[in-house]
Write an enzyme that holds these catalytic residues in place. Structure first.
Site, PDB file in Angstrom:
ATOM      1  N   HIS A 211      46.170  38.410  38.367  1.00 23.48           N
ATOM      2  CA  HIS A 211      45.429  37.963  39.569  1.00 23.48           C
ATOM      3  C   HIS A 211      46.050  38.522  40.849  1.00 23.48           C
ATOM      4  O   HIS A 211      45.900  37.948  41.927  1.00 23.48           O
ATOM      5  CB  HIS A 211      45.383  36.416  39.669  1.00 23.48           C
ATOM      6  CG  HIS A 211      44.425  35.787  38.710  1.00 23.48           C
ATOM      7  ND1 HIS A 211      44.699  34.619  38.046  1.00 23.48           N
ATOM      8  CD2 HIS A 211      43.193  36.160  38.308  1.00 23.48           C
ATOM      9  CE1 HIS A 211      43.681  34.297  37.260  1.00 23.48           C
ATOM     10  NE2 HIS A 211      42.763  35.219  37.404  1.00 23.48           N
TER      11      HIS A 211
ATOM     12  N   GLU B  25      38.676  39.994  45.945  1.00 27.62           N
ATOM     13  CA  GLU B  25      39.423  41.058  45.274  1.00 27.62           C
ATOM     14  C   GLU B  25      38.817  42.432  45.551  1.00 27.62           C
ATOM     15  O   GLU B  25      39.530  43.429  45.628  1.00 27.62           O
ATOM     16  CB  GLU B  25      39.456  40.771  43.760  1.00 27.62           C
ATOM     17  CG  GLU B  25      40.346  39.581  43.443  1.00 27.62           C
ATOM     18  CD  GLU B  25      39.904  38.772  42.239  1.00 27.62           C
ATOM     19  OE1 GLU B  25      38.699  38.443  42.155  1.00 27.62           O
ATOM     20  OE2 GLU B  25      40.750  38.467  41.391  1.00 27.62           O
TER      21      GLU B  25
ATOM     22  N   ARG C 263      39.383  48.178  39.375  1.00 28.54           N
ATOM     23  CA  ARG C 263      40.315  47.106  39.026  1.00 28.54           C
ATOM     24  C   ARG C 263      40.852  47.404  37.626  1.00 28.54           C
ATOM     25  O   ARG C 263      40.081  47.579  36.681  1.00 28.54           O
ATOM     26  CB  ARG C 263      39.577  45.778  39.025  1.00 28.54           C
ATOM     27  CG  ARG C 263      40.498  44.640  38.683  1.00 28.54           C
ATOM     28  CD  ARG C 263      39.784  43.334  38.806  1.00 28.54           C
ATOM     29  NE  ARG C 263      40.699  42.241  38.597  1.00 28.54           N
ATOM     30  CZ  ARG C 263      40.357  40.974  38.689  1.00 28.54           C
ATOM     31  NH1 ARG C 263      39.124  40.653  39.025  1.00 28.54           N
ATOM     32  NH2 ARG C 263      41.245  40.041  38.484  1.00 28.54           N
TER      33      ARG C 263
ATOM     34  N   ARG D 274      40.787  29.842  27.856  1.00 30.49           N
ATOM     35  CA  ARG D 274      42.137  30.233  27.420  1.00 30.49           C
ATOM     36  C   ARG D 274      43.065  29.024  27.482  1.00 30.49           C
ATOM     37  O   ARG D 274      42.948  28.185  28.374  1.00 30.49           O
ATOM     38  CB  ARG D 274      42.682  31.341  28.324  1.00 30.49           C
ATOM     39  CG  ARG D 274      42.065  32.695  28.045  1.00 30.49           C
ATOM     40  CD  ARG D 274      42.510  33.724  29.068  1.00 30.49           C
ATOM     41  NE  ARG D 274      41.477  33.980  30.048  1.00 30.49           N
ATOM     42  CZ  ARG D 274      41.630  34.670  31.167  1.00 30.49           C
ATOM     43  NH1 ARG D 274      42.805  35.175  31.478  1.00 30.49           N
ATOM     44  NH2 ARG D 274      40.634  34.854  31.988  1.00 30.49           N
TER      45      ARG D 274
ATOM     46  N   ASN E  75      34.744  46.999  38.312  1.00 31.26           N
ATOM     47  CA  ASN E  75      35.589  46.110  37.533  1.00 31.26           C
ATOM     48  C   ASN E  75      34.910  46.003  36.162  1.00 31.26           C
ATOM     49  O   ASN E  75      33.952  45.257  35.997  1.00 31.26           O
ATOM     50  CB  ASN E  75      35.661  44.758  38.245  1.00 31.26           C
ATOM     51  CG  ASN E  75      36.489  43.736  37.482  1.00 31.26           C
ATOM     52  OD1 ASN E  75      36.989  44.007  36.388  1.00 31.26           O
ATOM     53  ND2 ASN E  75      36.630  42.565  38.057  1.00 31.26           N
TER      54      ASN E  75
END
Ligand code: ADP
Length: 399
Positions: free
Chosen positions: A181, A379, A93, A241, A10
């Site tokens: 996600h 994940e 990813r 964010r 990732n």
């Protein structure tokens, strides 16, 4: 005898997260770690299996000056600890799969070319994800490379949840509500199917609350709506964010304040959210214990938006059978879970405070109409499973 493994990668702008899975049978994690601050003051953290002390050390700038050199350093470490490991497949990813990729894909030159065209949609993530793939292709020229997309889980949204009310041509140009996600939602939904198949077949809202945060409405295992949209900026406020804001704010910053678009982007991505509102930190643990009004206000806004989105997603699903928390905050902060759930009995959820405090998986009362659960997300294993599946399919096709 070699040990068949898959490496998962990732790659972020200045980080490389990795894990190693034995894929002799169902994937079993052997190692997990990350390198942060690539190109500046790189630091490696890794867990290399049972009984091995956790590795945590500074790297020299040359050991991690860019993605290829960082991958080389990681591979040297993994080879030291797993000398028999043979990676026939590497799983990646990738944040954006665009309108087309709704499944993990074997990476070819054509796939890479298409993924590059999506970089303008996710300029902060996609180019780095692709740099990770390039580095892995160079390091493992004979291995299968598999790209797993954060958008893929959402690709079957009904049209009404896929569009913005902009001129039609923008939809055709790919300006859509992609949602992100997805690997986390796929894992959590899969776990729910295993633990509680009837709930999985119903109306589920998953709240992935980490440094990045979003919520997803899932009906019978399929994403119906997500709080994130065209980019991973929309929806809930996050660590740094902003989440949903009126786009008019951008016009104001540019036209009235004379800011450049890059400055506005930096404010929205890096200086807003919990950090921006509190002026203290993007870290929920720090804010929970700060005890100052600005920190409390930031947490109040985070909770308020989650409750508001829960109502909206339940409306999109036509009701609610389960609310599932995951992500660093969702899995660990009983206070935030309590603040989200208390007073939401009108939507059918009733939190059992003792269960919530004790770290149980089911945290609703026995009388709650909808179940409330905590499921630790993973994940990496979603990527490892996809990598193994595509490797088997390729072997089958070649047989
Ligand atoms: P990322 O999106 O980077 O993967 P994580 O899922 O690791 O982020 O979540 C990080 C967030 O989880 C941080 O805000 C951190 O403060 C929060 N967090 C982790 N543990 C706890 C805890 N025990 N209580 C409250 N917040 C926590």
């Amino acid at each position: 005898m070699t040990q068949p493994v898959t490496l998962t990668l990732n790659a972020g702008s200045s980080s490389l997260k990795f894990s190693l899975y034995d894929i002799t049978g169902a994937p079993v994690q052997l190692a997990i770690g990350n390198v942060e601050n690539i190109g500046r003051q790189p630091r490696l953290k890794a867990s290399l299996g049972d009984g091995v002390p956790r590795v945590e050390r500074e790297l020299s700038p040359s050991e991690a000056s860019d993605h290829p050199s960082t991958l080389k350093t990681v591979l040297t470490l993994l080879r030291e600890h797993f000398p028999k490991a043979h990676a026939a497949v590497v799983g990646h990813r990738v944040v954006h799969g665009g309108p087309r990729f709704s499944e993990p894909m074997a990476v070819t030159d054509e796939v890479m070319a298409e993924l590059r065209t999506l970089s303008p949609f996710a300029p902060i993530h996609q180019p780095h994800n692709l740099a990770g793939i390039e580095a892995a292709r160079a390091a493992f020229p004979d291995a299968l490379q598999v790209a797993c997309f954060d958008t893929a889980f959402h690709r079957h949204h009904p049209k009404a949840n896929d569009v913005f009310a902009l001129p039609r041509e923008y939809y055709d140009k790919g300006i859509r509500r992609y949602g992100f996600h997805g690997l986390s939602y796929e894992y959590v939904s899969g776990e729910l199917k295993r633990i509680a198949p009837l709930l999985h077949a119903g109306r589920v809202v998953v709240a992935h609350l980490g440094n990045g945060a979003s919520m997803c409405g899932i009906l019978d295992g399929r994403s119906v709506a997500s709080t994130m949209g065209f980019t991973a900026l929309d929806g809930l406020p996050m660590g740094t964010r902003c989440g949903q804001v009126d786009p008019g704010v951008i016009f104001y910053m540019v036209q009235q304040e004379g800011r450049t678009i890059d400055e506005v982007r930096d404010i929205f991505y890096n200086k807003s959210g919990l950090l921006g509102l509190s002026g203290i930190s993007n870290d929920m643990r720090v804010l929970e214990s700060a005890g100052v009004p600005e920190a409390n206000e930031a947490v109040d806004y985070f909770v308020f938006r989650i409750r508001r989105e829960l109502g909206g997603l339940a409306a999109a699903l036509g009701g609610l059978d389960a609310l599932v928390f995951c992500g660093g905050i969702g899995e660990n902060s009983r206070k935030i879970r309590r603040r989200i759930c208390d007073g939401m009995d009108w939507i059918g959820i009733e939190l059992d405070h003792d269960r919530n405090d004790s770290g149980a998986q089911v945290i609703s009362t026995d009388f709650s109409r909808a179940r409330i659960m905590v499921i630790a997300t993973n994940e990496e294993i979603v990527i490892a499973r996809a990598a193994k599946r595509l490797l088997s399919e390729q072997a089958g096709a070649g047989a």
